[in-house]
Design an enzyme around this catalytic site. Sequence first.
Site, PDB file in Angstrom:
ATOM      1  N   CYS A  61       0.832  -1.199   0.000  1.00  0.00           N
ATOM      2  CA  CYS A  61       0.000   0.000   0.000  1.00  0.00           C
ATOM      3  C   CYS A  61       0.869   1.253   0.000  1.00  0.00           C
ATOM      4  O   CYS A  61       1.775   1.393   0.824  1.00  0.00           O
ATOM      5  CB  CYS A  61      -0.914  -0.007   1.221  1.00  0.00           C
ATOM      6  SG  CYS A  61      -1.940   1.460   1.384  1.00  0.00           S
ATOM      7  N   TYR A  92      -8.012   4.671  -8.649  1.00  0.00           N
ATOM      8  CA  TYR A  92      -7.632   3.770  -7.562  1.00  0.00           C
ATOM      9  C   TYR A  92      -8.389   2.448  -7.667  1.00  0.00           C
ATOM     10  O   TYR A  92      -7.811   1.371  -7.515  1.00  0.00           O
ATOM     11  CB  TYR A  92      -7.913   4.444  -6.227  1.00  0.00           C
ATOM     12  CG  TYR A  92      -7.580   3.598  -5.021  1.00  0.00           C
ATOM     13  CD1 TYR A  92      -6.260   3.345  -4.667  1.00  0.00           C
ATOM     14  CD2 TYR A  92      -8.588   3.059  -4.224  1.00  0.00           C
ATOM     15  CE1 TYR A  92      -5.939   2.577  -3.557  1.00  0.00           C
ATOM     16  CE2 TYR A  92      -8.284   2.291  -3.109  1.00  0.00           C
ATOM     17  CZ  TYR A  92      -6.964   2.049  -2.780  1.00  0.00           C
ATOM     18  OH  TYR A  92      -6.658   1.280  -1.684  1.00  0.00           O
ATOM     19  N   GLU A 104       0.869   0.220  -6.886  1.00  0.00           N
ATOM     20  CA  GLU A 104       0.795   1.389  -6.016  1.00  0.00           C
ATOM     21  C   GLU A 104       2.234   1.754  -5.677  1.00  0.00           C
ATOM     22  O   GLU A 104       2.965   0.948  -5.102  1.00  0.00           O
ATOM     23  CB  GLU A 104       0.016   1.084  -4.746  1.00  0.00           C
ATOM     24  CG  GLU A 104      -1.464   0.867  -4.977  1.00  0.00           C
ATOM     25  CD  GLU A 104      -2.259   0.814  -3.673  1.00  0.00           C
ATOM     26  OE1 GLU A 104      -1.746   1.291  -2.648  1.00  0.00           O
ATOM     27  OE2 GLU A 104      -3.386   0.288  -3.703  1.00  0.00           O
ATOM     28  N   ASP A 138      -2.389  -7.817   1.829  1.00  0.00           N
ATOM     29  CA  ASP A 138      -2.622  -7.086   0.578  1.00  0.00           C
ATOM     30  C   ASP A 138      -2.071  -7.933  -0.564  1.00  0.00           C
ATOM     31  O   ASP A 138      -0.853  -8.071  -0.711  1.00  0.00           O
ATOM     32  CB  ASP A 138      -1.942  -5.717   0.605  1.00  0.00           C
ATOM     33  CG  ASP A 138      -2.580  -4.776   1.615  1.00  0.00           C
ATOM     34  OD1 ASP A 138      -3.774  -4.958   1.908  1.00  0.00           O
ATOM     35  OD2 ASP A 138      -1.884  -3.870   2.090  1.00  0.00           O
ATOM     36  N   TYR A 143       0.340  -4.673  -5.507  1.00  0.00           N
ATOM     37  CA  TYR A 143       1.087  -4.596  -4.260  1.00  0.00           C
ATOM     38  C   TYR A 143       2.491  -5.181  -4.395  1.00  0.00           C
ATOM     39  O   TYR A 143       3.143  -5.471  -3.384  1.00  0.00           O
ATOM     40  CB  TYR A 143       0.325  -5.325  -3.149  1.00  0.00           C
ATOM     41  CG  TYR A 143      -1.011  -4.689  -2.833  1.00  0.00           C
ATOM     42  CD1 TYR A 143      -1.095  -3.366  -2.398  1.00  0.00           C
ATOM     43  CD2 TYR A 143      -2.202  -5.408  -2.978  1.00  0.00           C
ATOM     44  CE1 TYR A 143      -2.318  -2.781  -2.119  1.00  0.00           C
ATOM     45  CE2 TYR A 143      -3.430  -4.831  -2.697  1.00  0.00           C
ATOM     46  CZ  TYR A 143      -3.482  -3.520  -2.271  1.00  0.00           C
ATOM     47  OH  TYR A 143      -4.695  -2.940  -1.987  1.00  0.00           O
ATOM     48  N   CYS A 211      -2.014   0.869   7.842  1.00  0.00           N
ATOM     49  CA  CYS A 211      -0.617   0.785   7.408  1.00  0.00           C
ATOM     50  C   CYS A 211      -0.048  -0.536   7.890  1.00  0.00           C
ATOM     51  O   CYS A 211      -0.139  -0.855   9.088  1.00  0.00           O
ATOM     52  CB  CYS A 211       0.207   1.941   7.979  1.00  0.00           C
ATOM     53  SG  CYS A 211       1.969   1.855   7.548  1.00  0.00           S
ATOM     54  N   CYS A 220      20.372  -3.538   7.411  1.00  0.00           N
ATOM     55  CA  CYS A 220      21.537  -3.544   6.522  1.00  0.00           C
ATOM     56  C   CYS A 220      21.944  -2.126   6.230  1.00  0.00           C
ATOM     57  O   CYS A 220      21.119  -1.331   5.768  1.00  0.00           O
ATOM     58  CB  CYS A 220      21.211  -4.268   5.212  1.00  0.00           C
ATOM     59  SG  CYS A 220      22.593  -4.306   4.024  1.00  0.00           S
TER      60      CYS A 220
END
Length: 226
Positions: A61, A92, A104, A138, A143, A211, A220
């Site tokens: 997302c 969308y 997205e 998702d 995605y 989210c 890393c």
Amino acid sequence: MIPFLEIMNSHKKIMVKPEDALAGRDDYPYPLSRDHLVLGTDMLGEGAPEGSGELLLAGGCFWGIERIMWQIPGVWTTAAVYAGGYTPHPTYEEVCSAKTGHAEAVKVIYEDEHALLRVLTEFWQQHDPTTENRQGNDIGTQYRSAIFWTDPAQERIVRSSLNAYQEALTAADRGTISTVVAPLSEAGAGTYYYAEPEHQQYLAKNPAGYCNHGFNGVACSLEGAV
């Protein structure tokens, strides 16, 4: 047993063929936003510092990826976009159907190479680059994890960052990167489209909004590795 969500969305994990993509339209069906709600810069890029670069990142997302990016020092502006697909000026809802080929994504304009390294570090660490065409629940090609560069000079840095992060994943026994890495010019129709105004800086407008991004457990440092 195959999870229910996997069964329901399995068709969305198959990349649409160009000839089967939705037709789209000749122009945006909504007004474009320009003023970045958080950074106060122009999302379309006007006034960007000399020597800055532009990169497109997809990792689930776009709400969460954009919030991560606008907090990075040296990022000048960000914007939620649709990239890597075939349908011109999609909506969308159309992108969510997985019938446009677009991901997205987030457009990031960064000030210098040091900022680019910070952007790539957070990109790799803040989503799961090993899951193909999904992030968490998702599911779908929209995605997918992807990096689309816009300048050939970015390629070495992007690919070196992938190799460095793959080494970190391998050491942690966390799988193989499935991220699509390509020049924007060769991804889908070779362009991107700005998302609707309500999706721009969504999590600044809706701090408690959805989210699923966060540290994936494998760190890393790209400084010195790229």
